[in-house]
Design a protein around this motif. Structure first.
Motif, PDB file in Angstrom:
ATOM      1  N   TRP A 128       0.882  -1.271   0.056  1.00 48.96           N
ATOM      2  CA  TRP A 128      -0.176  -0.014  -0.006  1.00 48.96           C
ATOM      3  C   TRP A 128       0.886   1.116  -0.125  1.00 48.96           C
ATOM      4  CZ3 TRP A 128      -4.058  -0.654   4.501  1.00 48.96           C
ATOM      5  CH2 TRP A 128      -5.146  -1.816   4.190  1.00 48.96           C
ATOM      6  N   GLN A 129       1.719   1.321   0.729  1.00 49.81           N
ATOM      7  CA  GLN A 129       2.718   2.476   1.038  1.00 49.81           C
ATOM      8  C   GLN A 129       3.582   2.805  -0.352  1.00 49.81           C
ATOM      9  OE1 GLN A 129       0.365   2.703   3.890  1.00 49.81           O
ATOM     10  NE2 GLN A 129       2.069   4.218   3.936  1.00 49.81           N
ATOM     11  N   ALA A 130       4.046   1.681  -0.977  1.00 49.56           N
ATOM     12  CA  ALA A 130       4.870   1.877  -1.988  1.00 49.56           C
ATOM     13  C   ALA A 130       3.936   2.182  -3.077  1.00 49.56           C
ATOM     14  CB  ALA A 130       5.493   0.508  -2.396  1.00 49.56           C
ATOM     15  N   VAL A 131       2.838   1.858  -3.363  1.00 48.55           N
ATOM     16  CA  VAL A 131       1.946   2.317  -4.572  1.00 48.55           C
ATOM     17  C   VAL A 131       1.221   3.622  -4.009  1.00 48.55           C
ATOM     18  CG1 VAL A 131      -0.283   1.133  -3.818  1.00 48.55           C
ATOM     19  CG2 VAL A 131       0.672   1.229  -6.418  1.00 48.55           C
ATOM     20  N   GLY A 132       1.121   3.802  -2.932  1.00 50.52           N
ATOM     21  CA  GLY A 132       0.228   5.275  -2.506  1.00 50.52           C
ATOM     22  C   GLY A 132      -1.188   4.997  -2.443  1.00 50.52           C
ATOM     23  N   PHE A 133      -1.296   3.909  -1.939  1.00 49.39           N
ATOM     24  CA  PHE A 133      -2.815   3.525  -1.496  1.00 49.39           C
ATOM     25  C   PHE A 133      -3.096   3.695  -0.041  1.00 49.39           C
ATOM     26  CE2 PHE A 133      -6.138   0.302  -0.092  1.00 49.39           C
ATOM     27  CZ  PHE A 133      -7.115   0.506  -0.980  1.00 49.39           C
ATOM     28  N   CYS A 134      -4.492   4.578   0.053  1.00 49.82           N
ATOM     29  CA  CYS A 134      -4.844   4.927   1.430  1.00 49.82           C
ATOM     30  C   CYS A 134      -6.056   3.894   1.554  1.00 49.82           C
ATOM     31  CB  CYS A 134      -5.089   6.494   1.210  1.00 49.82           C
ATOM     32  SG  CYS A 134      -4.876   7.079   2.794  1.00 49.82           S
ATOM     33  N   HIS A 135      -6.088   3.129   2.527  1.00 49.43           N
ATOM     34  CA  HIS A 135      -7.359   2.469   2.819  1.00 49.43           C
ATOM     35  C   HIS A 135      -8.644   3.148   3.302  1.00 49.43           C
ATOM     36  CE1 HIS A 135     -10.253  -0.348   4.971  1.00 49.43           C
ATOM     37  NE2 HIS A 135      -9.459  -1.296   3.862  1.00 49.43           N
ATOM     38  N   HIS A 176      -2.028  12.578   4.239  1.00 53.80           N
ATOM     39  CA  HIS A 176      -3.450  12.578   3.574  1.00 53.80           C
ATOM     40  C   HIS A 176      -4.422  11.654   4.195  1.00 53.80           C
ATOM     41  CE1 HIS A 176      -6.015  13.267   0.300  1.00 53.80           C
ATOM     42  NE2 HIS A 176      -6.364  12.094   0.279  1.00 53.80           N
ATOM     43  N   ILE A 177      -5.667  12.443   4.259  1.00 54.93           N
ATOM     44  CA  ILE A 177      -6.537  11.696   4.959  1.00 54.93           C
ATOM     45  C   ILE A 177      -7.723  11.591   3.941  1.00 54.93           C
ATOM     46  CG2 ILE A 177      -8.179  11.754   6.815  1.00 54.93           C
ATOM     47  CD1 ILE A 177      -6.437  13.764   8.226  1.00 54.93           C
ATOM     48  N   CYS A 178      -7.867  10.264   3.437  1.00 55.06           N
ATOM     49  CA  CYS A 178      -8.954  10.135   2.611  1.00 55.06           C
ATOM     50  C   CYS A 178     -10.389   9.890   2.661  1.00 55.06           C
ATOM     51  CB  CYS A 178      -8.559   9.041   1.573  1.00 55.06           C
ATOM     52  SG  CYS A 178      -8.515   7.304   2.378  1.00 55.06           S
ATOM     53  N   PHE A 185      -2.600   8.276   5.438  1.00 53.97           N
ATOM     54  CA  PHE A 185      -1.699   7.550   4.771  1.00 53.97           C
ATOM     55  C   PHE A 185      -0.386   7.133   5.493  1.00 53.97           C
ATOM     56  CE2 PHE A 185       1.996   7.150   1.803  1.00 53.97           C
ATOM     57  CZ  PHE A 185       1.658   5.873   1.048  1.00 53.97           C
ATOM     58  N   ASP A 186       0.277   8.265   6.198  1.00 54.17           N
ATOM     59  CA  ASP A 186       1.422   7.548   7.039  1.00 54.17           C
ATOM     60  C   ASP A 186       1.324   6.709   8.194  1.00 54.17           C
ATOM     61  OD1 ASP A 186       0.628   9.889   8.288  1.00 54.17           O
ATOM     62  OD2 ASP A 186       2.679  10.820   8.179  1.00 54.17           O
ATOM     63  N   GLN A 187      -0.100   6.800   8.765  1.00 55.92           N
ATOM     64  CA  GLN A 187      -0.482   6.161  10.003  1.00 55.92           C
ATOM     65  C   GLN A 187      -0.549   4.663   9.612  1.00 55.92           C
ATOM     66  OE1 GLN A 187      -0.019   7.539  12.813  1.00 55.92           O
ATOM     67  NE2 GLN A 187       0.727   9.123  11.524  1.00 55.92           N
TER      68      GLN A 187
END
Ligand code: AMP
Ligand code: MG
Length: 455
Positions: A205-212, A242-244, A255-257
Motif C-alpha cells: 500500500w505504502q509503495a503504490v500510494g494506496f490509502c485504505h 493525507h486523509i482520504c 496515509f502515513d499512519q
C-alpha cells in the motif's frame, strides 16, 4: 483459482432492469456449481477508530458458498441478522468503487479480495440523497477478519474461538502445525503468519500510494488481503499525512499512519488469540515480526521502483538515504506520486529526465537528488533498470476522479466508461494510448470529491 487464464468478459448483461458488468472471473465461474450452498451471514465484532465497537457482523453480505476454492459473497444483497440499524444494501457508487479497486489492486500485484461482477438495479436506496442499489459479487479464499476472533474472545467463548483458529490453521496456514518457528505453538505461529502477511500487504500500500481509509479491525483480513473498499484513495500529490476518509476527522487512518495502525490492529488480534496461545512472550515475539518484515518489504519495493535490483551493488544505508530524501522532496513539492514514478521510469529508459524535473518547483533540490541518484546507479544496466521500473510503477491507478467518471456514466446507464476503465486497470503497467488522459494529473474538480464511510 483457475489455472489457465480465464477468458475476459467485458460485456454487459441486462435482466429486467438489472445490469451486470463482469470481471475476468465472470465467465469461468458462471458455469461452476457452488458447493455447500447454505447462504450465511457471519458474526464478528471489532475495534472501530480505536474504540471497541462490540458486535458488528455481515450486515449486508451473504456468503453463498465456495467455487474453485474461493468463497463467493454478495455484498449489498439485503438484510441479515447483523444489519443492526442498516438496510442491508449497498449503492451503485460504492459498489463500482469496490468492484474496480479490487480488480485494480490485483493487477498491481497487491493481495486483495477479488470482484466477480457488479449488478445494479433501479431500486431506490437512501443515503445522504436518493441513490440506487447494487450488489458486488466478491471472491476470496476466505473473508475471515480479525474481528471474528475478537468476537468470540471478548465473549469468553473459547470453544468457538478454538474451532475458528483450528479451521484457519488447517485450511489456510497448515505450516503452523508443523513449523517450530515459535515453539510448537500453532496459535502463536498463526499469529506470526498473519503478522507477516499483513506487514507485506501494508508495505505494498505504502509503495503504490494506496490509502485504505477505514482500517478498523473488522476490515482486516486474516489472510492479509486488502478488504472492504470504502473511502480508499490512491494519492494524487504526495502528502504523507493525507486523509482520504471525510469521516476520519482526527486522521487516525491517514496515509502515513497505516503501518502503525496495522500493527495496532494485530495487537488486537493477539489479545484475542491469547487464551489459545497461553504465553504472552510468544505473542509479543510474533508481533515483533511486524517491523522487520514491513521494513524489508517496503525497502525492496522502493528500490525496485527506483530500478535497483536486489543484487545491485549499492549499500543499504545509501539506498535508504536516497529514498528518504526523495519522499521528502516529493512532499515539499507536492509532486504527483504516480506520475513521478512513471516519468522517472521513462527517464531511465530514454536518458531524458527533463519531464521529471518539470514536476518540481524546487529544481535545484531535485537536481541535487538526481545527481546522487545517477552516481549511485552509474554502474547498473540502464535498460534493465528501466524495464524493472516500468513493470512496478503503474501508468494507471484508480484515482478518485476516474472512479467518479465511471460512476456518473453508470448512473446515466452508460457502462462503457466502467468497462473501459476496468480493462485499463487490469493492465496498469501497459500503454493504452486511447486512454492517456486517465494517466494524467487529476482535474481541479477532483479536489472537491468527498468520500465518506457512506456506502
Ligand atoms: P464498513 O464500514 O462497511 O466496514 O461496515 C461496518 C459494519 O457496518 C459492518 O458490520 C457492516 O456489515 C455494517 N454495515 C455497513 N453498511 C450497512 C448497511 N447498509 N446495512 C447493514 N449493515 C451495514
Ligand atoms: Mg467492513
Amino acid at each position: 483459482m483457475p489455472t489457465s487464464a480465464p477468458p475476459v468478459h467485458t460485456g454487459l448483461t441486462w435482466h429486467n432492469g438489472f445490469h451486470a458488468l463482469g470481471s475476468d472471473y465472470f465467465t469461468p465461474l458462471s458455469n461452476q456449481p457452488i458447493s455447500g450452498t447454505q447462504p450465511l451471514a457471519s458474526v464478528y465484532s471489532g475495534h472501530q477508530f480505536g474504540q471497541w465497537a462490540g458486535q458488528l457482523g455481515d450486515g449486508r453480505a451473504i456468503l453463498l458458498g465456495e467455487a474453485n476454492g474461493l468463497e463467493v459473497q454478495l455484498k449489498g444483497s439485503g438484510l441479515t441478522p447483523y444489519s443492526r440499524m442498516g438496510d442491508g444494501r449497498a449503492v451503485l457508487r460504492s459498489s463500482i468503487r469496490e468492484f474496480l479497486c479490487s480488480e485494480a489492486m490485483h493487477a498491481l500485484g497487491i493481495p486483495t479480495t477479488r470482484a466477480l461482477c457488479v449488478t445494479g438495479s433501479d431500486d431506490p436506496v437512501w443515503r445522504e440523497e436518493p441513490e440506487t442499489a447494487a450488489v458486488v459479487t466478491r471472491l476470496a479464499p476466505s473473508f475471515i477478519r480479525f474481528g471474528h476472533f475478537e468476537h468470540f474472545s471478548a465473549r469468553g467463548q473459547l470453544t468457538q474461538l478454538k474451532t475458528l483458529a483450528d479451521y484457519c490453521v488447517e485450511r489456510y496456514y497448515p505450516d503452523c502445525r508443523s513449523a517450530q518457528t515459535l515453539a510448537a505453538n500453532a496459535y502463536a505461529n498463526l499469529l506470526q503468519a498473519v503478522v507477516e502477511r499483513t506487514a507485506l500487504m501494508v508495505a505494498h500500500w505504502q509503495a503504490v500510494g494506496f490509502c485504505h481509509g477505514v482500517m478498523n479491525t473488522d476490515n482486516m483480513s486474516i489472510l492479509g488481503l486488502t478488504i472492504d473498499y470504502g473511502p480508499f484513495q490512491f494519492l494524487d500529490a504526495y502528502d504523507p499525512g493525507h486523509i482520504c476518509n471525510h469521516s476520519d476527522r482526527g486522521g487516525r487512518y491517514a496515509f502515513d499512519q497505516q503501518p502503525a495502525v496495522a500493527h495496532w490492529n494485530l495487537y488486537g488480534l493477539a489479545q484475542a488469540l491469547l487464551p489459545l496461545i497461553e504465553d504472552e512472550q510468544l505473542a509479543l515475539r510474533a508481533l515483533g515480526r511486524f517491523e522487520s518484515v514491513y521494513e524489508r518489504q517496503l525497502h525492496r519495493l522502493m528500490c525496485a521502483k527506483l530500478g535497483l535490483p536486489d543484487h545491485a551493488d549499492v549499500p543499504r544505508p545509501e539506498r535508504q538515504t536516497l529514498i528518504q530524501d526523495l519522499l521528502a522532496l516529493l512532499a515539499q513539492n507536492q509532486v504527483d506520486y504516480s506520475i513521478f514514478w512513471r516519468r522517472l521510469s521513462h527517464g531511465r529508459a530514454s536518458g531524458d529526465f527533463e519531464p521529471v524535473r518539470d514536476l518540481f518547483l524546487d529544481r535545484p533540490a531535485f537536481d541535487t537528488w538526481m545527481l546522487y541518484f545517477s552516481e549511485l546507479f552509474a554502474h547498473t544496466d540502464q535498460a534493465l533498470a528501466a524495464d524493472l521500473m516500468l513493470k512496478i510503477n503503474p501508468k494507471y491507478v484508480l484515482r478518485n476522479h476516474l472512479g467518479e467518471q465511471a460512476i456518473q456514466a453508470a448512473k446515466a446507464k452508460d457502462f462503457q466508461v466502467l468497462a473501459d476503465l476496468l480493462r485499463v486497470l487490469q493492465h496498469p503497467f501497459e500503454e493504452h494510448p486511447a486512454f492517456d488522459a486517465w494517466a494524467s494529473f487529476p482535474p481541479e474538480w477532483a479536489k472537491r470529491i468527498s468520500i465518506s464511510c457512506s456506502s
